[in-house]
Design an enzyme around this catalytic site. Structure first.
Site, PDB file in Angstrom:
ATOM      1  N   ARG A 288      22.685 -88.523  46.304  1.00  0.00           N
ATOM      2  CA  ARG A 288      24.004 -87.672  46.328  1.00  0.00           C
ATOM      3  C   ARG A 288      24.223 -87.088  47.912  1.00  0.00           C
ATOM      4  NH1 ARG A 288      22.165 -82.689  42.689  1.00  0.00           N
ATOM      5  NH2 ARG A 288      24.309 -82.339  42.826  1.00  0.00           N
TER       6      ARG A 288
ATOM      7  N   HIS B 192      25.074 -78.017  48.891  1.00  0.00           N
ATOM      8  CA  HIS B 192      24.710 -76.672  48.410  1.00  0.00           C
ATOM      9  C   HIS B 192      24.189 -76.034  49.642  1.00  0.00           C
ATOM     10  CE1 HIS B 192      23.964 -79.831  45.320  1.00  0.00           C
ATOM     11  NE2 HIS B 192      24.403 -79.099  44.406  1.00  0.00           N
TER      12      HIS B 192
ATOM     13  N   HIS C 104      17.369 -76.038  39.547  1.00  0.00           N
ATOM     14  CA  HIS C 104      17.656 -75.835  38.033  1.00  0.00           C
ATOM     15  C   HIS C 104      16.672 -75.271  37.305  1.00  0.00           C
ATOM     16  CE1 HIS C 104      20.771 -79.063  39.198  1.00  0.00           C
ATOM     17  NE2 HIS C 104      21.435 -78.475  38.135  1.00  0.00           N
TER      18      HIS C 104
ATOM     19  N   ASP D 129      26.540 -71.908  43.154  1.00  0.00           N
ATOM     20  CA  ASP D 129      26.173 -72.875  41.897  1.00  0.00           C
ATOM     21  C   ASP D 129      25.758 -72.030  40.671  1.00  0.00           C
ATOM     22  OD1 ASP D 129      24.924 -75.403  40.928  1.00  0.00           O
ATOM     23  OD2 ASP D 129      23.412 -75.499  42.584  1.00  0.00           O
TER      24      ASP D 129
END
Length: 482
Positions: A137, A168, A180, A251
């Site tokens: 990514r 981020h 996460h 986020d």
């Protein structure tokens, strides 16, 4: 605006289904800031356009966000795999004009779908092989090269009228845990951040990026709070020292790094106090109850004197600036994605296949960010080279592969083999046996595992897999397509 309207205007929740449920329509009409779309909300572009039009009928300036990075993290093409390569592939090509063109084309497609803000690009860097969530990514590991591509992506996306979002902040690539699930603590000093991770974010700000997403990441020198709830990170560094004037989007607040520490409701209050403007929630939690709970917590914080109403009003103004509608711009050219994917291929060794091969697609669980998107070279090569057989495995079956190969060439396909011991061991075991072996790596390239030939695609999107299959098919036919 009344207090409840102010509170609602900074919320960006997700929801279930391919049409907006009644609670979303009602809340949008009453002033809900907007929504964020995920793969569960998408059938095709026409359906997304109809969905966003329904939202805009309730309030034209509603914010519609989507997590469409291209490459491995796609929402529009979650059913097939992305039609554009991701950031790492573009970084390997290292043509900022191409990066800008891909972003502009994707932005045009998003505008036609009624989206107003794309939660991309990833301004993170690939800094450790143990990184479990960024990988392909990012545009790469070199901060200055990545910065050039981040700026090009921002400019291309925003030329189509879509607000880009650099994420981020301050950079996830040095982490070895996934926010996460738990709270990462970055092994970085502030000086190291300025020399490395913050370089792409500075480039994004200089390019005029309209939004930045905070990461749930602890920098010890900034204190024990993650950047999302850390005033030093968002107000002093991002705004004060980097000069960012746009909207800070958090986020998802239900991620373990916040929900497992401060909790979702208190985390929302802390984020606004730290300098965030838009509260994202709903990747996993997506119903009216969670939105009401967040709103009630923010109203209570204002009434208790904990959250100044002026701070809330400032956040609401920045959030509204991300709204629509957006005028569709340009035309979507799917050929551009294939061109970029072909240019991103890197080959070592000889690819000549003496017979239709056995393709071994080594499956690993996708990251939460990517979700379940079709992956594998087998279907592509089977179509292009008749007689190709396909075996899907988790990487434990060396004997199974040998039995299925029956002396034919073997193409073994992995995703981040260096992070998955069973996949890595399968490739090295097959290489030691002396098979006619091609290793296709679709993640971040790791060490040489001993295969006679190797293709690095730098991503697992549809176009990256298709480009690798075309190259192998050309060599199977005795032609060099390159």
């Amino acid at each position: 605006m009344e207090l409840r309207q102010l509170v609602d205007s900074v919320l960006l929740p997700g929801f279930l289904g391919t049409t907006p449920p009644d609670w979303v329509l009602r809340r949008v009409a009453e002033g809900l800031g907007g929504v964020v779309l995920f793969a569960r909300n998408v059938t095709d572009d026409e359906q997304v356009a109809a969905l966003t039009a329904r939202l805009r009928a309730e309030r034209p300036e509603v914010v519609v966000g989507i997590d469409e990075e291209g490459g491995d993290v796609t929402r529009l093409d979650a059913a097939t795999g992305s039609l554009v390569p991701g950031s790492l592939a573009l970084g390997v090509v290292d043509d900022v004009g191409l990066t800008s063109a891909v972003a502009s084309a994707l932005g045009g497609r998003l505008a036609a779908c009624g989206v107003t803000v794309d939660l991309a690009p990833s301004a993170d860097l690939t800094l450790t092989p143990e990184d479990p969530i960024i990988g392909v990514r990012a545009f790469g590991s070199d901060p200055h090269r990545a910065a050039a591509h981040v700026a090009a992506y921002v400019s291309g996306m925003q030329s189509a009228g879509i607000a880009a979002c650099a994420k981020h902040f301050p950079g996830h690539g040095a982490s070895t845990v996934d926010s996460h699930h738990t709270l990462p603590v970055l092994p970085r000093t502030e000086q190291e951040l300025w020399e490395t991770e913050l370089v792409p974010f500075r480039a994004a700000v200089d390019a005029g990026v309209r939004s930045v997403m905070s990461g749930h990441l602890v920098v010890p020198e900034w204190g024990p709070e993650p950047a999302t709830t850390n005033r030093r990170a968002l107000t002093e560094v991002l705004r004060g020292e980097l000069g960012f004037t746009g909207a800070v989007i958090t986020d998802a607040l239900e991620m373990g790094a916040v929900a497992g520490t401060a909790g979702i409701s208190d985390g929302a209050v802390q984020a606004l106090l730290a300098g965030a403007d838009v509260l994202c929630v709903g990747g996993e939690l997506a119903d009216a109850e969670i939105v009401d709970r967040l709103a009630e917590a923010l109203v209570a914080a204002v009434r208790a004197g904990r959250l100044p109403e002026e701070r809330l009003a400032e956040a609401a103004e920045r959030a509204r600036a991300l709204g629509g509608p957006v005028t569709p711009y340009g035309t979507w050219d799917p050929a551009l994605g294939m061109l970029a994917a072909r240019r991103a291929l890197r080959v070592t060794g000889s690819l000549d296949l003496t017979a239709p091969p056995l393709v071994v697609d080594v499956e690993v669980a996708p990251t939460i960010a990517a979700g379940p998107v079709p992956w594998g070279l087998g279907p592509h090569l089977s179509e292009l080279v008749p007689g190709t057989e396909v075996l899907r495995t988790t990487g434990r079956g060396t004997a199974e592969v040998l039995a299925a190969a029956r002396g034919r060439p073997v193409v073994v396909v992995t995703r981040d083999a260096q992070r998955h011991p069973e996949a890595r061991d399968l490739v090295t075991d097959l290489a030691k046996i002396g098979l006619d072996l091609v290793h296709v790596e679709t993640g971040v390239p790791g060490p040489d595992l001993g295969s006679a030939a190797r293709i690095d695609t730098h991503g697992g999107s549809y176009v990256c897999l298709r480009a690798a299959a075309e190259l192998l098919a050309a060599h199977a036919a005795g032609e060099d397509s390159r």
